[in-house]
Scaffold this motif. Structure first.
Motif, short mmCIF file in Angstrom:
data_model
loop_
_atom_site.label_atom_id
_atom_site.label_comp_id
_atom_site.label_asym_id
_atom_site.label_seq_id
_atom_site.Cartn_x
_atom_site.Cartn_y
_atom_site.Cartn_z
N TYR A 32 0.91 -1.24 0.08
CA TYR A 32 -0.13 0.07 -0.12
C TYR A 32 0.95 1.12 -0.27
CZ TYR A 32 -4.53 -2.36 0.99
OH TYR A 32 -5.79 -2.72 0.75
N ASP A 33 0.45 2.20 -0.87
CA ASP A 33 0.89 3.57 -0.55
C ASP A 33 0.19 3.96 0.46
OD1 ASP A 33 0.69 4.26 -4.37
OD2 ASP A 33 2.13 3.23 -2.95
N MET A 34 1.00 4.75 1.27
CA MET A 34 0.70 5.47 2.51
C MET A 34 0.59 6.77 2.63
SD MET A 34 -0.46 2.88 4.38
CE MET A 34 -0.66 3.67 6.12
N ASN A 35 -0.20 7.37 3.46
CA ASN A 35 -0.30 9.05 3.38
C ASN A 35 -0.41 9.48 5.07
OD1 ASN A 35 -1.35 9.59 0.50
ND2 ASN A 35 -2.23 7.92 1.25
N TRP A 36 -0.05 10.69 5.14
CA TRP A 36 -0.33 11.58 6.36
C TRP A 36 -1.37 12.62 5.92
CZ3 TRP A 36 0.77 9.92 11.21
CH2 TRP A 36 1.87 9.18 11.45
N VAL A 37 -2.29 12.78 6.97
CA VAL A 37 -3.28 13.87 6.66
C VAL A 37 -3.40 14.42 8.19
CG1 VAL A 37 -4.57 12.54 4.90
CG2 VAL A 37 -5.21 12.42 7.17
N ARG A 38 -3.81 15.82 8.17
CA ARG A 38 -4.03 16.32 9.61
C ARG A 38 -5.27 17.13 9.56
NH1 ARG A 38 0.83 21.00 9.51
NH2 ARG A 38 0.05 22.42 7.68
#
Length: 115
Positions: A32-38
């Motif tokens: 999986y490509d992964m992300n950070w969000v806020r």
């Protein structure tokens, strides 16, 4: 069932640093490509960073370029976000997510930047 557990948030002074971690389970993390969000108080979710499966390619939103670094350890099923030169505007709940819209995300870890 996908589980994402973030940690590492806290209170930090402007100019300080924090390293966030996200432990993943319930799916094959390395594929999986992964992300950070806020999400800042009173605002919507904001995508910050993306890392591809191998960890060799990353993208950051303009506001965090040169300050935040996303990385991953596929052997440990763990995603990281190194945050340097923190500003009060970085105060938010931070989430790791399997998609850039944050639809599938963890419970979050709070980051507060204040003197």
């Amino acid at each position: 069932e996908v589980q994402l557990v973030e940690s590492g948030g806290g209170l930090v002074q402007p100019g300080g640093s924090l390293r966030l971690s996200c432990v993943a389970s319930g799916f094959t993390f390395s594929t999986y490509d992964m992300n950070w969000v806020r999400q800042a108080p009173g605002k919507g979710l904001e995508w910050l960073s993306r890392i591809y499966t191998s960890g060799l390619k990353t993208y950051n939103t303009h506001s965090v370029k040169g300050r935040f670094t996303i990385s991953r350890d596929n052997a440990k099923n763990t995603l990281y976000l190194q945050m340097n030169s923190l500003e009060p505007e970085d105060t938010a709940m931070y989430y790791c997510a399997t998609d850039p819209f944050g639809v599938t995300r963890g419970q979050g870890t709070q980051v507060t930047v204040s003197s």
